[in-house]
Design an enzyme around this catalytic site. Structure first.
Site, short mmCIF file in Angstrom:
data_model
loop_
_atom_site.label_atom_id
_atom_site.label_comp_id
_atom_site.label_asym_id
_atom_site.label_seq_id
_atom_site.Cartn_x
_atom_site.Cartn_y
_atom_site.Cartn_z
N SER A 272 -58.24 69.18 -16.50
CA SER A 272 -57.43 67.95 -16.50
C SER A 272 -56.16 68.23 -15.72
O SER A 272 -55.66 69.36 -15.68
CB SER A 272 -57.08 67.55 -17.93
OG SER A 272 -55.99 66.64 -17.96
N TYR B 51 -53.98 69.48 -25.63
CA TYR B 51 -55.00 69.19 -24.61
C TYR B 51 -54.63 69.90 -23.30
O TYR B 51 -55.48 70.58 -22.69
CB TYR B 51 -55.08 67.68 -24.41
CG TYR B 51 -56.14 67.21 -23.44
CD1 TYR B 51 -57.49 67.37 -23.71
CD2 TYR B 51 -55.78 66.57 -22.25
CE1 TYR B 51 -58.46 66.91 -22.83
CE2 TYR B 51 -56.73 66.11 -21.37
CZ TYR B 51 -58.07 66.28 -21.64
OH TYR B 51 -59.02 65.83 -20.77
N1 LIG Z 1 -61.69 60.56 -19.05
C1 LIG Z 1 -60.58 61.10 -18.61
O1 LIG Z 1 -59.56 60.42 -18.40
C2 LIG Z 1 -60.52 62.56 -18.28
C3 LIG Z 1 -59.50 63.03 -17.46
C4 LIG Z 1 -59.42 64.39 -17.17
C5 LIG Z 1 -60.36 65.24 -17.68
N2 LIG Z 1 -61.35 64.78 -18.49
C6 LIG Z 1 -62.30 65.75 -19.04
O2 LIG Z 1 -63.59 65.42 -18.55
C7 LIG Z 1 -64.57 65.81 -19.51
C8 LIG Z 1 -65.49 64.62 -19.77
O3 LIG Z 1 -64.70 63.56 -20.30
P1 LIG Z 1 -65.28 62.08 -20.42
O4 LIG Z 1 -64.17 61.18 -20.06
O5 LIG Z 1 -66.58 62.00 -19.73
O6 LIG Z 1 -65.50 62.00 -22.01
P2 LIG Z 1 -66.45 61.04 -22.82
O7 LIG Z 1 -66.75 59.81 -22.09
O8 LIG Z 1 -65.81 60.96 -24.18
O9 LIG Z 1 -67.81 61.89 -22.94
C9 LIG Z 1 -67.76 63.13 -23.59
C10 LIG Z 1 -69.13 63.78 -23.53
O10 LIG Z 1 -69.06 65.03 -24.21
C11 LIG Z 1 -69.90 65.00 -25.38
N3 LIG Z 1 -69.18 65.66 -26.46
C12 LIG Z 1 -67.99 65.30 -27.02
N4 LIG Z 1 -67.67 66.12 -28.01
C13 LIG Z 1 -68.67 67.04 -28.10
C14 LIG Z 1 -68.93 68.14 -28.95
N5 LIG Z 1 -68.09 68.48 -29.94
N6 LIG Z 1 -70.06 68.86 -28.77
C15 LIG Z 1 -70.93 68.52 -27.78
N7 LIG Z 1 -70.74 67.49 -26.94
C16 LIG Z 1 -69.63 66.75 -27.11
C17 LIG Z 1 -70.16 63.50 -25.64
O11 LIG Z 1 -71.39 63.24 -26.31
P3 LIG Z 1 -71.46 63.14 -27.93
O12 LIG Z 1 -70.30 62.32 -28.39
O13 LIG Z 1 -72.80 62.54 -28.21
O14 LIG Z 1 -71.38 64.57 -28.39
C18 LIG Z 1 -70.21 62.97 -24.22
O15 LIG Z 1 -71.47 63.24 -23.63
C19 LIG Z 1 -63.82 66.31 -20.73
O16 LIG Z 1 -63.78 67.71 -20.72
C20 LIG Z 1 -62.42 65.74 -20.54
O17 LIG Z 1 -61.45 66.51 -21.18
C21 LIG Z 1 -61.47 63.46 -18.80
#
Ligand SMILES: NC(=O)c1ccc[n+]([C@@H]2O[C@H](COP(=O)([O-])OP(=O)(O)OC[C@H]3O[C@@H](n4cnc5c(N)ncnc54)[C@H](OP(=O)(O)O)[C@@H]3O)[C@@H](O)[C@H]2O)c1
Length: 246
Positions: free
Chosen positions: A146, A159
């Site tokens: 991030s 975070y």
């Molecule tokens: N969205 C943003 O603004 C943003 C910005 C910068 C970085 N990121 C990073 O990008 C990555 C993906 O984020 P996203 O926005 O795609 O999140 P998201 O839409 O919430 O999706 C998260 C994914 O991870 C899985 N997951 C969550 N907790 C888990 C656990 N304890 N064990 C196994 N699987 C788990 C979820 O499936 P289940 O709930 O079914 O487990 C889902 O497939 C993360 O590492 C996040 O920190 C996101």
């Protein structure tokens, strides 16, 4: 198996699913993981329809070591070579240092740092085997960090610290493994339009967030590069901001 194979954590929704769909269109075989089995099954069907060479799923909670082991075991059962490890599963935690409950700090570090560390360890033999079999491309880890792991942001201390630790972990991994053709790249975006960022849509409009497809395109591009290029971190800011804020 002739297709390249990627393990994608968090591949059922959001950025991980976007990357998996992009790789499916390129004909990759995919091992996709998350906790929600129903959503994983739906994702599997969509990935096969998009062109994936094969799709297996693992239902596993990355907050527990047993969940990590289940993913490693499923990969070993399927193949002896993993060309790409995409670490997208993650949890976001907002709250100031003054009041953030330590349980949320611990959960964030468990999913966002400890699990990636264990997955790097567990998958390393298969990543090395893929790099040895295909020295020109090698094998690559792509991990979602991030922008808060690069530039500190008020209210996102745990975070940001977790993502900074992840970025550092990958740098050391590169120092140790890239000579053998296995390297790792962090992608460090500001807000991406997914479920995770939904809580902030009141202050950051959805159309000002980074599209999932842009991150997927970056990941797919990284996985086409030769093993001679080691890219530690790609920071992706949002248009119109100061380039440092999430
Ligand atoms: N969205 C943003 O603004 C943003 C910005 C910068 C970085 N990121 C990073 O990008 C990555 C993906 O984020 P996203 O926005 O795609 O999140 P998201 O839409 O919430 O999706 C998260 C994914 O991870 C899985 N997951 C969550 N907790 C888990 C656990 N304890 N064990 C196994 N699987 C788990 C979820 O499936 P289940 O709930 O079914 O487990 C889902 O497939 C993360 O590492 C996040 O920190 C996101």
């Amino acid at each position: 198996m002739t297709a390249r194979l990627a393990v994608v954590t968090g591949g059922s929704r959001g950025i991980g699913f976007g990357i998996a769909m992009r790789l499916a269109a390129d004909g990759w075989a995919l091992l996709v993981t998350a906790r929600d089995a129903d959503r994983l099954a739906a994702a599997r069907a969509e990935l096969l329809a998009a062109g994936a060479a094969g799709v297996r799923t693992v239902t596993a909670d990355l907050a527990a070591d047993a969940g990590v082991q289940a993913i490693v075991d499923a990969a070993v059962e399927w193949t002896d070579r993993v060309d790409a490890l995409v670490l997208s599963a993650g949890v976001g935690t907002a709250g100031p240092v003054a009041t953030l409950p330590v349980a949320r700090y611990d959960k964030t570090f468990a999913v966002d740092v400890r699990a990636p560390f264990l997955l790097l360890q567990g998958m390393l033999p298969q990543l090395r085997a893929a790099a040895a079999a295909n020295p020109a491309l090698g094998a690559r880890v792509v991990a979602l960090a991030s922008i808060t792991g690069v530039h500190a942001e008020p209210g996102l201390a745990a975070y940001g610290a977790a993502k900074a630790a992840l970025i550092s972990l990958l740098e050391t991994f590169n120092a140790e493994e890239s000579v053998g053709g296995v390297s790792a790249t962090a992608i460090s975006p500001g807000y991406v339009d997914t479920d995770m960022s939904a809580w902030t849509r009141g202050t950051v409009p959805q159309d000002a967030m980074i599209p999932v497809d842009d991150i997927a395109e970056l990941a797919a591009g990284l996985l086409r590069l030769s093993a001679r290029s080691v890219i530690p971190n790609v920071v992706v800011g949002r248009a119109g901001g100061d380039g440092r804020r999430a």
